[in-house]
Design a protein around this motif. Structure first.
Motif, PDB file in Angstrom:
ATOM      1  N   GLY A   1       0.807  -1.209   0.000  1.00 46.85           N
ATOM      2  CA  GLY A   1       0.000   0.000   0.000  1.00 46.85           C
ATOM      3  C   GLY A   1       0.841   1.260   0.000  1.00 46.85           C
ATOM      4  N   GLY A   2       2.075   1.182   0.492  1.00 45.20           N
ATOM      5  CA  GLY A   2       2.979   2.329   0.430  1.00 45.20           C
ATOM      6  C   GLY A   2       3.370   2.652  -0.996  1.00 45.20           C
ATOM      7  N   LEU A   3       3.590   1.610  -1.804  1.00 50.29           N
ATOM      8  CA  LEU A   3       3.861   1.839  -3.224  1.00 50.29           C
ATOM      9  C   LEU A   3       2.635   2.425  -3.904  1.00 50.29           C
ATOM     10  CD1 LEU A   3       5.622   1.592  -5.742  1.00 50.29           C
ATOM     11  CD2 LEU A   3       4.864  -0.778  -5.955  1.00 50.29           C
ATOM     12  N   GLU A   4       1.455   1.922  -3.555  1.00 52.43           N
ATOM     13  CA  GLU A   4       0.229   2.476  -4.131  1.00 52.43           C
ATOM     14  C   GLU A   4       0.062   3.948  -3.752  1.00 52.43           C
ATOM     15  OE1 GLU A   4      -3.508   1.804  -6.330  1.00 52.43           O
ATOM     16  OE2 GLU A   4      -1.433   1.157  -6.370  1.00 52.43           O
ATOM     17  N   LEU A   5       0.415   4.296  -2.522  1.00 51.74           N
ATOM     18  CA  LEU A   5       0.381   5.694  -2.083  1.00 51.74           C
ATOM     19  C   LEU A   5       1.294   6.542  -2.951  1.00 51.74           C
ATOM     20  CD1 LEU A   5      -0.390   7.926  -0.026  1.00 51.74           C
ATOM     21  CD2 LEU A   5       1.484   7.079   1.409  1.00 51.74           C
ATOM     22  N   ALA A   6       2.505   6.045  -3.195  1.00 51.25           N
ATOM     23  CA  ALA A   6       3.446   6.783  -4.039  1.00 51.25           C
ATOM     24  C   ALA A   6       2.929   6.910  -5.462  1.00 51.25           C
ATOM     25  CB  ALA A   6       4.803   6.091  -4.030  1.00 51.25           C
ATOM     26  N   LEU A   7       2.326   5.842  -5.982  1.00 45.89           N
ATOM     27  CA  LEU A   7       1.810   5.869  -7.348  1.00 45.89           C
ATOM     28  C   LEU A   7       0.636   6.812  -7.504  1.00 45.89           C
ATOM     29  CD1 LEU A   7       1.927   2.042  -8.182  1.00 45.89           C
ATOM     30  CD2 LEU A   7       3.506   3.811  -8.980  1.00 45.89           C
ATOM     31  N   ALA A   8      -0.113   7.045  -6.420  1.00 42.93           N
ATOM     32  CA  ALA A   8      -1.233   7.982  -6.471  1.00 42.93           C
ATOM     33  C   ALA A   8      -0.754   9.431  -6.536  1.00 42.93           C
ATOM     34  CB  ALA A   8      -2.150   7.785  -5.268  1.00 42.93           C
ATOM     35  N   CYS A   9       0.507   9.663  -6.182  1.00 39.49           N
ATOM     36  CA  CYS A   9       1.087  11.003  -6.310  1.00 39.49           C
ATOM     37  C   CYS A   9       1.448  11.263  -7.771  1.00 39.49           C
ATOM     38  CB  CYS A   9       2.324  11.122  -5.423  1.00 39.49           C
ATOM     39  SG  CYS A   9       1.975  10.992  -3.647  1.00 39.49           S
ATOM     40  N   ASP A  10       1.734  12.515  -8.078  1.00 41.94           N
ATOM     41  CA  ASP A  10       1.991  12.895  -9.465  1.00 41.94           C
ATOM     42  C   ASP A  10       3.438  12.660  -9.886  1.00 41.94           C
ATOM     43  OD1 ASP A  10      -0.661  14.269 -10.256  1.00 41.94           O
ATOM     44  OD2 ASP A  10      -0.163  15.175  -8.331  1.00 41.94           O
ATOM     45  N   ILE A  11       4.363  12.863  -8.963  1.00 40.45           N
ATOM     46  CA  ILE A  11       5.800  12.719  -9.243  1.00 40.45           C
ATOM     47  C   ILE A  11       6.418  11.999  -8.059  1.00 40.45           C
ATOM     48  CG2 ILE A  11       7.970  13.936  -9.707  1.00 40.45           C
ATOM     49  CD1 ILE A  11       6.288  16.294 -10.750  1.00 40.45           C
ATOM     50  N   ARG A  12       7.385  11.122  -8.346  1.00 38.56           N
ATOM     51  CA  ARG A  12       8.055  10.365  -7.283  1.00 38.56           C
ATOM     52  C   ARG A  12       9.560  10.549  -7.386  1.00 38.56           C
ATOM     53  NH1 ARG A  12       3.696   8.703  -9.028  1.00 38.56           N
ATOM     54  NH2 ARG A  12       4.700   8.475 -11.058  1.00 38.56           N
ATOM     55  N   LEU A  13      10.172  10.932  -6.272  1.00 36.73           N
ATOM     56  CA  LEU A  13      11.617  10.969  -6.135  1.00 36.73           C
ATOM     57  C   LEU A  13      12.004   9.948  -5.068  1.00 36.73           C
ATOM     58  CD1 LEU A  13      12.186  14.843  -5.893  1.00 36.73           C
ATOM     59  CD2 LEU A  13      11.977  13.449  -7.963  1.00 36.73           C
ATOM     60  N   ALA A  14      13.205   9.371  -5.179  1.00 36.27           N
ATOM     61  CA  ALA A  14      13.629   8.365  -4.209  1.00 36.27           C
ATOM     62  C   ALA A  14      15.017   8.686  -3.678  1.00 36.27           C
ATOM     63  CB  ALA A  14      13.640   6.979  -4.841  1.00 36.27           C
ATOM     64  N   SER A  15      15.282   8.210  -2.471  1.00 38.41           N
ATOM     65  CA  SER A  15      16.656   8.241  -1.961  1.00 38.41           C
ATOM     66  C   SER A  15      17.376   6.995  -2.462  1.00 38.41           C
ATOM     67  CB  SER A  15      16.663   8.274  -0.435  1.00 38.41           C
ATOM     68  OG  SER A  15      16.421   6.982   0.098  1.00 38.41           O
ATOM     69  N   ASP A  16      18.702   7.012  -2.368  1.00 34.69           N
ATOM     70  CA  ASP A  16      19.461   5.859  -2.856  1.00 34.69           C
ATOM     71  C   ASP A  16      19.425   4.672  -1.896  1.00 34.69           C
ATOM     72  OD1 ASP A  16      21.203   6.693  -0.859  1.00 34.69           O
ATOM     73  OD2 ASP A  16      22.685   7.529  -2.251  1.00 34.69           O
ATOM     74  N   ARG A  17      18.655   4.791  -0.806  1.00 36.36           N
ATOM     75  CA  ARG A  17      18.458   3.642   0.077  1.00 36.36           C
ATOM     76  C   ARG A  17      16.989   3.204   0.111  1.00 36.36           C
ATOM     77  NH1 ARG A  17      19.363   6.758   5.910  1.00 36.36           N
ATOM     78  NH2 ARG A  17      17.433   8.001   5.855  1.00 36.36           N
ATOM     79  N   ALA A  18      16.202   3.703  -0.847  1.00 41.84           N
ATOM     80  CA  ALA A  18      14.785   3.315  -0.921  1.00 41.84           C
ATOM     81  C   ALA A  18      14.664   1.854  -1.359  1.00 41.84           C
ATOM     82  CB  ALA A  18      14.038   4.219  -1.893  1.00 41.84           C
ATOM     83  N   ALA A  19      13.604   1.198  -0.906  1.00 40.19           N
ATOM     84  CA  ALA A  19      13.323  -0.183  -1.288  1.00 40.19           C
ATOM     85  C   ALA A  19      11.846  -0.304  -1.618  1.00 40.19           C
ATOM     86  CB  ALA A  19      13.686  -1.142  -0.155  1.00 40.19           C
ATOM     87  N   PHE A  20      11.531  -0.901  -2.753  1.00 40.35           N
ATOM     88  CA  PHE A  20      10.172  -0.965  -3.270  1.00 40.35           C
ATOM     89  C   PHE A  20       9.708  -2.417  -3.373  1.00 40.35           C
ATOM     90  CE2 PHE A  20      12.316   2.738  -4.900  1.00 40.35           C
ATOM     91  CZ  PHE A  20      11.381   3.759  -4.879  1.00 40.35           C
ATOM     92  N   ALA A  21       8.391  -2.614  -3.301  1.00 38.18           N
ATOM     93  CA  ALA A  21       7.808  -3.923  -3.595  1.00 38.18           C
ATOM     94  C   ALA A  21       6.320  -3.757  -3.846  1.00 38.18           C
ATOM     95  CB  ALA A  21       8.030  -4.907  -2.455  1.00 38.18           C
ATOM     96  N   ALA A  22       5.864  -4.326  -4.972  1.00 38.47           N
ATOM     97  CA  ALA A  22       4.426  -4.437  -5.232  1.00 38.47           C
ATOM     98  C   ALA A  22       3.984  -5.739  -4.566  1.00 38.47           C
ATOM     99  CB  ALA A  22       4.164  -4.458  -6.731  1.00 38.47           C
TER     100      ALA A  22
END
Length: 246
Positions: A109-130
């Motif tokens: 759901g955190g990825l879904e939250l990010a996807l609901a935003c218009d633009i996404r920036l990440a730090s170099d220690r970010a970790a993602f998973a659908a």
């Protein structure tokens, strides 16, 4: 420490929202209710022209609060998922652009939250998973394919595997990767740039790109707007335009 969302105003036109629900900034029902209230306030505040959304504690958001979910009956669980989906729709449809500044975990759901935003920036220690399939559910099955295409999206959606910021950048999930200490400054810089543009044009552009309106519906008001006249006058006078959302 109780879960909450911190709201601050780095400038008069930019709002910063910080999830603060240790240890994973999960979106439990109380946090969701607070976020809805904040979004309702943003929708009616014409001074706000851009929003930056992030998480405190080196974590963006790990999705639903599974400790809460553990005690839900099947009807309650379905209601909670539908509540979450409505919240994501509200975020996506917000009048002003949202920039997700993603540091640390961005799962489910955190990825879904990010996807609901218009633009996404990440730090170099970010970790993602659908990670919907990891807990017997679905997540991001509409927004992720729309953003990055079916083939790339299926590789994430059907495995639920974690991936790092380099893969997120290569796949188009995020538009830039920064060191953690530069993430918020870069997000603010982008928000300030957006906030300096003609706000009615920014809002109309977002609606058309998101498929909630059409160019033919938006153009007449923009052409007749004071902001458009100000842009022309500023160009002729060789000065910066001062847009007033009119």
């Amino acid at each position: 420490m109780s879960a909450m969302i911190h709201v601050s105003r780095p400038t008069g036109s930019i709002l910063l929202l910080e999830l603060d629900a240790p240890p994973a900034n999960a979106l439990g029902l109380a946090v969701r209710a607070q976020l809805v209230k904040i979004l309702d306030e943003i929708a009616t505040d014409d001074e706000v022209r851009a929003v930056v959304l992030t998480g405190r504690g080196g974590v963006f958001c790990a999705g639903d609060d599974l400790r809460e979910a553990h005690g839900r009956t099947a009807p309650d669980a379905l209601a909670a998922v539908e509540n979450f989906n409505r919240l994501m729709d509200w975020i996506e449809a917000l009048r002003v652009p949202l920039i997700a500044a993603i540091d640390g975990w961005c799962f489910g759901g955190g990825l879904e939250l990010a996807l609901a935003c218009d633009i996404r920036l990440a730090s170099d220690r970010a970790a993602f998973a659908a990670s919907g399939v990891n807990i017997g559910l679905m997540a991001s099955v509409a927004r992720l394919p729309r953003l990055i295409g079916l083939a790339r999206a299926k590789a994430h959606l059907l495995t639920g595997a974690q991936f790092g910021p380099e893969r997120a950048l290569a796949d188009g999930v995020v538009t830039a990767v920064h060191p953690p200490e530069r993430l918020l400054p870069e997000a603010f810089h982008l928000a300030e740039w957006i906030a300096s543009r003609a706000p009615l044009a920014v809002e109309a552009t977002k609606r058309v790109v998101d498929g909630r309106s059409y160019v033919e519906e938006e153009l007449p008001a923009l052409v007749a707007s004071a902001d458009h006249r100000e842009a022309i006058a500023a160009f002729m006078a060789k000065r910066s335009a001062l847009f007033r959302r009119g």
